[in-house]
Design a protein around this motif. Structure first.
Motif, PDB file in Angstrom:
ATOM      1  N   VAL B 289       0.860  -1.189   0.000  1.00 23.49           N
ATOM      2  CA  VAL B 289       0.000   0.000   0.000  1.00 23.49           C
ATOM      3  C   VAL B 289       0.892   1.234   0.000  1.00 23.49           C
ATOM      4  CG1 VAL B 289      -1.853   1.232   1.208  1.00 23.49           C
ATOM      5  CG2 VAL B 289      -1.764  -1.248   1.314  1.00 23.49           C
ATOM      6  N   GLN B 290       0.531   2.204  -0.831  1.00 20.95           N
ATOM      7  CA  GLN B 290       1.211   3.500  -0.817  1.00 20.95           C
ATOM      8  C   GLN B 290       0.210   4.516  -0.270  1.00 20.95           C
ATOM      9  OE1 GLN B 290       4.401   3.296  -1.684  1.00 20.95           O
ATOM     10  NE2 GLN B 290       4.198   1.236  -2.536  1.00 20.95           N
ATOM     11  N   ILE B 291       0.599   5.216   0.766  1.00 18.94           N
ATOM     12  CA  ILE B 291      -0.310   6.164   1.424  1.00 18.94           C
ATOM     13  C   ILE B 291       0.316   7.552   1.416  1.00 18.94           C
ATOM     14  CG2 ILE B 291      -1.483   6.754   3.586  1.00 18.94           C
ATOM     15  CD1 ILE B 291      -1.415   3.743   4.286  1.00 18.94           C
ATOM     16  N   TYR B 292      -0.439   8.528   0.935  1.00 21.71           N
ATOM     17  CA  TYR B 292       0.031   9.921   0.932  1.00 21.71           C
ATOM     18  C   TYR B 292       0.348  10.313   2.363  1.00 21.71           C
ATOM     19  CZ  TYR B 292       0.244  14.851  -0.443  1.00 21.71           C
ATOM     20  OH  TYR B 292       0.656  16.134  -0.711  1.00 21.71           O
ATOM     21  N   ASP B 293       1.607  10.582   2.633  1.00 24.12           N
ATOM     22  CA  ASP B 293       2.064  10.749   4.018  1.00 24.12           C
ATOM     23  C   ASP B 293       2.789  12.072   4.221  1.00 24.12           C
ATOM     24  OD1 ASP B 293       4.048   9.781   2.277  1.00 24.12           O
ATOM     25  OD2 ASP B 293       5.256   9.016   3.910  1.00 24.12           O
ATOM     26  N   SER B 294       2.076  13.161   4.011  1.00 24.17           N
ATOM     27  CA  SER B 294       2.678  14.432   4.410  1.00 24.17           C
ATOM     28  C   SER B 294       3.000  14.380   5.901  1.00 24.17           C
ATOM     29  CB  SER B 294       1.744  15.596   4.082  1.00 24.17           C
ATOM     30  OG  SER B 294       0.412  15.291   4.422  1.00 24.17           O
ATOM     31  N   PHE B 295       2.210  13.610   6.634  1.00 26.17           N
ATOM     32  CA  PHE B 295       2.451  13.371   8.058  1.00 26.17           C
ATOM     33  C   PHE B 295       2.174  11.896   8.339  1.00 26.17           C
ATOM     34  CE2 PHE B 295       1.248  17.650   7.199  1.00 26.17           C
ATOM     35  CZ  PHE B 295       2.358  18.314   7.674  1.00 26.17           C
ATOM     36  N   SER B 296       2.908  11.327   9.285  1.00 25.38           N
ATOM     37  CA  SER B 296       2.839   9.882   9.522  1.00 25.38           C
ATOM     38  C   SER B 296       1.438   9.406   9.853  1.00 25.38           C
ATOM     39  CB  SER B 296       3.773   9.520  10.669  1.00 25.38           C
ATOM     40  OG  SER B 296       3.339  10.202  11.837  1.00 25.38           O
ATOM     41  N   CYS B 297       0.643  10.262  10.503  1.00 23.55           N
ATOM     42  CA  CYS B 297      -0.661   9.796  10.983  1.00 23.55           C
ATOM     43  C   CYS B 297      -1.646   9.514   9.855  1.00 23.55           C
ATOM     44  CB  CYS B 297      -1.246  10.751  12.013  1.00 23.55           C
ATOM     45  SG  CYS B 297      -1.332  12.461  11.494  1.00 23.55           S
ATOM     46  N   HIS B 298      -1.326   9.951   8.611  1.00 25.07           N
ATOM     47  CA  HIS B 298      -2.156   9.514   7.489  1.00 25.07           C
ATOM     48  C   HIS B 298      -2.244   7.986   7.462  1.00 25.07           C
ATOM     49  CE1 HIS B 298      -2.875  13.164   5.117  1.00 25.07           C
ATOM     50  NE2 HIS B 298      -1.639  13.547   5.362  1.00 25.07           N
ATOM     51  N   VAL B 299      -1.179   7.323   7.880  1.00 27.16           N
ATOM     52  CA  VAL B 299      -1.118   5.858   7.735  1.00 27.16           C
ATOM     53  C   VAL B 299      -2.154   5.156   8.616  1.00 27.16           C
ATOM     54  CG1 VAL B 299       0.344   3.823   8.009  1.00 27.16           C
ATOM     55  CG2 VAL B 299       1.231   5.858   6.833  1.00 27.16           C
ATOM     56  N   PRO B 300      -2.157   5.390   9.946  1.00 21.88           N
ATOM     57  CA  PRO B 300      -3.213   4.725  10.726  1.00 21.88           C
ATOM     58  C   PRO B 300      -4.624   5.125  10.309  1.00 21.88           C
ATOM     59  CG  PRO B 300      -1.961   6.278  12.097  1.00 21.88           C
ATOM     60  CD  PRO B 300      -1.208   6.103  10.808  1.00 21.88           C
ATOM     61  N   PHE B 301      -4.830   6.396   9.929  1.00 17.74           N
ATOM     62  CA  PHE B 301      -6.173   6.781   9.467  1.00 17.74           C
ATOM     63  C   PHE B 301      -6.570   5.927   8.262  1.00 17.74           C
ATOM     64  CE2 PHE B 301      -4.931  11.296  10.952  1.00 17.74           C
ATOM     65  CZ  PHE B 301      -5.371  11.039  12.241  1.00 17.74           C
ATOM     66  N   ALA B 302      -5.633   5.755   7.324  1.00 14.01           N
ATOM     67  CA  ALA B 302      -5.943   5.018   6.090  1.00 14.01           C
ATOM     68  C   ALA B 302      -6.123   3.528   6.361  1.00 14.01           C
ATOM     69  CB  ALA B 302      -4.841   5.238   5.061  1.00 14.01           C
ATOM     70  N   LEU B 303      -5.314   2.966   7.242  1.00 13.66           N
ATOM     71  CA  LEU B 303      -5.432   1.526   7.531  1.00 13.66           C
ATOM     72  C   LEU B 303      -6.837   1.201   8.019  1.00 13.66           C
ATOM     73  CD1 LEU B 303      -2.005   0.835   9.288  1.00 13.66           C
ATOM     74  CD2 LEU B 303      -2.665   0.206   6.956  1.00 13.66           C
ATOM     75  N   GLU B 304      -7.384   2.082   8.856  1.00 16.26           N
ATOM     76  CA  GLU B 304      -8.744   1.856   9.353  1.00 16.26           C
ATOM     77  C   GLU B 304      -9.781   2.232   8.291  1.00 16.26           C
ATOM     78  OE1 GLU B 304      -9.515   3.387  13.273  1.00 16.26           O
ATOM     79  OE2 GLU B 304      -7.631   2.595  14.067  1.00 16.26           O
ATOM     80  N   GLY B 305      -9.561   3.358   7.636  1.00 21.26           N
ATOM     81  CA  GLY B 305     -10.562   3.873   6.698  1.00 21.26           C
ATOM     82  C   GLY B 305     -10.744   2.989   5.475  1.00 21.26           C
ATOM     83  N   TYR B 306      -9.691   2.324   5.047  1.00 15.99           N
ATOM     84  CA  TYR B 306      -9.787   1.479   3.853  1.00 15.99           C
ATOM     85  C   TYR B 306      -9.932  -0.003   4.192  1.00 15.99           C
ATOM     86  CZ  TYR B 306      -8.896   5.536   1.000  1.00 15.99           C
ATOM     87  OH  TYR B 306      -9.010   6.756   0.395  1.00 15.99           O
ATOM     88  N   GLY B 307     -10.097  -0.315   5.469  1.00 12.51           N
ATOM     89  CA  GLY B 307     -10.445  -1.685   5.829  1.00 12.51           C
ATOM     90  C   GLY B 307      -9.286  -2.650   5.973  1.00 12.51           C
ATOM     91  N   TYR B 308      -8.065  -2.127   6.200  1.00 18.32           N
ATOM     92  CA  TYR B 308      -6.927  -3.023   6.403  1.00 18.32           C
ATOM     93  C   TYR B 308      -6.884  -3.563   7.832  1.00 18.32           C
ATOM     94  CZ  TYR B 308      -5.364  -1.898   1.782  1.00 18.32           C
ATOM     95  OH  TYR B 308      -5.313  -1.771   0.426  1.00 18.32           O
ATOM     96  N   CYS B 309      -7.578  -2.856   8.717  1.00 19.83           N
ATOM     97  CA  CYS B 309      -7.759  -3.374  10.070  1.00 19.83           C
ATOM     98  C   CYS B 309      -9.083  -2.825  10.570  1.00 19.83           C
ATOM     99  CB  CYS B 309      -6.600  -2.976  10.979  1.00 19.83           C
ATOM    100  SG  CYS B 309      -6.442  -1.206  11.229  1.00 19.83           S
ATOM    101  N   ARG B 310      -9.527  -3.324  11.711  1.00 23.13           N
ATOM    102  CA  ARG B 310     -10.805  -2.852  12.231  1.00 23.13           C
ATOM    103  C   ARG B 310     -10.661  -1.453  12.836  1.00 23.13           C
ATOM    104  NH1 ARG B 310     -12.084  -8.396  14.128  1.00 23.13           N
ATOM    105  NH2 ARG B 310     -11.241  -7.826  16.156  1.00 23.13           N
TER     106      ARG B 310
END
Lengths: 135, 388
Positions: B289-310
């Motif tokens: 997965v490539q996640i737009y990461d101007s800041f690191s916290c985009h990553v946990p937001f995306a993991l949850e938002g796109y269904g990679y974890c609950r």
């Protein structure tokens, strides 16, 4: 560097006038009664064009907060806090918590609007912790 | 939901970039190797060479801000039959739409940015972007400035709601630095530990220095053509665009409501639904997965938002399952904006293509079939799935 300044567009002017008078007011939609922030030409909820400026109750609660450790403006020396506050009227606003800081968590704490002098805007709304209700 | 169908319409057949490492060293030494248009030109020439095409094969042009559409076309001598101006992610979607509509067949997507040597300010009295995003400038009277501070406020509330810790967020910076250490063109290649992360200074607490993206000069270009033509002409295996998605949250954007109250989740969920339905794929099919990461916290937001974890489990997922090249779900496999290069999402498209091609050397994800790109810049959720 320079001082921080308000980004004042057409619909913001009445709001900053109300802040200078220490009676912060926002537009309330005449059709659906929703408050809006920032000020604007119509209601984002119902697209109604008619609104009235209403002074805020001054009540709100902290939604989130940060502490700046880097300096961006002459008039804000780090460390300083910034809080996001949900007003009793509904909108979220940004401000600074002045006076005593909460013990324990900040989020969910009740705050009250107060005013401080400001070199650029004349006056600026801040928030302070509300007095706890009498036991 | 009706999504139309851009599945497998377009394919990436060429990618190119400027020399981030060398240019950054020169800029830091006080030189200015190129301006934005120079970086764009270098990237375009590299992408053409990668595709085995010449300038005259290009009949569509999409130019990414900060460079201007007409001037890029002028500099590179491109008179296209169709053109547009768009950021990285929307450029890919628009190219597919133009190909599907028959407006163009082979589209060059070109970006250049001299943000470091031009000393672009992302916070303070001269903060950029206020003409496009009012939240970037509106709260300055309270000292609230910089996009990092917007994400810091969002992450603080996310900590409160989900229990995620600073140390769990640190997994992002550590994992991406590991990826960058295996990426020859990455700017920050010295590995860091979780302790290094926790010891680093705060910029806007709760975010640390290592949670912030780099600021550097560079250019990126991609060549997108029809899947059918790609099969006939591509020098390297074409990388198909299997699906795209987009959903924007604009209501309450300046007062930060969708950011602070919903973490942009409704946009990500709507976008996930589009991109996964269109492609017939799901999160379980993604190899990276490539996640737009101007800041690191985009990553946990995306993991949850796109269904990679609950929901509420991103912290545990990053700590236990892992998002590094050694983990269950490799994220930002060249180091992303934090450690590779800050090309505003353009570098993520290039890395996705290279991973699917299998040309990533030491950082290659084994048998990489599908890569999901996603971003949520200021509540504008965009997704693209690249694959074989």
């Amino acid at each position: 560097m320079a001082n921080s300044r308000a980004f004042i567009q057409f619909y913001d002017e009445p709001m900053w006038e109300s802040i200078r008078a220490q009676r912060w007011a926002l537009q309330q939609c005449d059709d659906c009664s929703q408050y809006r922030y920032p000020p604007g030409p119509c209601c984002p909820h119902c697209v109604g064009m008619s609104a009235s400026w209403k002074p805020l109750s001054g009540k709100g609660k902290i939604i989130s907060w940060v502490v700046f450790h880097r300096q961006y403006f002459d008039n804000y020396k780090p460390p300083y806090n910034v809080v996001a506050v949900q007003l009793a009227e509904g909108p979220l606003v940004i401000s600074n918590l002045v006076g005593p800081e909460p013990e324990g968590g900040w989020i969910g704490r009740e705050v009250t609007i107060c005013y401080e002098p400001d070199a650029e805007q004349g006056s600026i709304p801040k928030v302070k912790l509300s007095a706890p209700p009498a036991a | 939901m009706t999504t139309g169908n851009l599945a497998k319409v377009g394919a990436v057949i060429g990618v190119g970039q400027s020399d981030y490492v060398s240019d950054h060293a020169r800029v830091r030494a006080g030189e200015k190797p190129h301006d934005s248009y120079g970086y764009a030109a270098i990237a375009f020439r590299a992408a053409l060479a990668d595709a085995g095409l010449t300038r005259n094969d290009i009949d569509g042009l999409i130019v990414g801000p900060t460079v201007a559409y007409e001037r890029v076309g002028e500099v590179l001598g491109i008179n296209p039959r169709w053109g547009s101006q768009a950021d990285a992610m929307l450029a890919v979607i628009e190219a597919c739409a133009a190909i599907k509509a028959g407006l163009a067949e082979t589209v060059a997507l070109i970006y250049g940015n001299d943000q470091r040597s031009a000393a672009v300010q992302y916070g303070g009295p001269e903060a950029m972007g206020g003409n496009l995003f009012l939240s970037y400038v509106y709260h300055a009277p309270w000292g609230y400035t910089s996009q990092g501070a917007l994400y810091a406020m969002m992450f603080r509330r996310f900590m409160e709601v989900t229990g995620i810790t600073e140390a769990e967020l640190g997994e992002v910076a550590v994992a991406q630095r590991l990826a960058a250490s295996l990426t020859p063109h990455a700017l920050m290649r010295k590995p860091i530990t979780l302790q290094d992360y926790l010891d680093s200074r705060y910029i806007c607490e709760p975010l640390h220095l290592f949670d912030y993206c780099l600021i550097n000069d560079g250019g990126v270009a991609l060549i997108v053509t029809s899947a059918e033509r790609a099969k006939r002409i591509a020098k390297k295996p074409p990388v198909l665009i299997h699906g795209v998605g987009r959903f924007d949250l604009n209501r309450g954007a300046t007062s930060l409501e969708p950011r602070l109250l919903d973490f942009y989740r409704p946009a990500q969920e709507a976008c996930a639904s589009q991109v996964f339905n269109m492609s017939g794929l799901g999160p379980e099919d993604m190899d990276a997965v490539q996640i737009y990461d101007s800041f690191s916290c985009h990553v946990p937001f995306a993991l949850e938002g796109y269904g990679y974890c609950r929901s509420g489990e991103a912290g545990r997922f990053m700590r236990e399952d892992g998002i590094s090249l050694k983990g269950k779900l490799p994220v930002n496999t060249a180091g992303g904006h934090l450690s590779e290069t800050y090309m505003q999402g353009w570098n993520h498209q290039v890395e996705a293509v290279r991973q699917v091609r299998g040309e990533c050397g030491a950082r290659q994800v084994e048998d990489c079939r599908f890569v999901h790109y996603n971003s949520d810049v200021a509540g504008k959720a965009v997704s693209i799935i690249y694959g074989r």
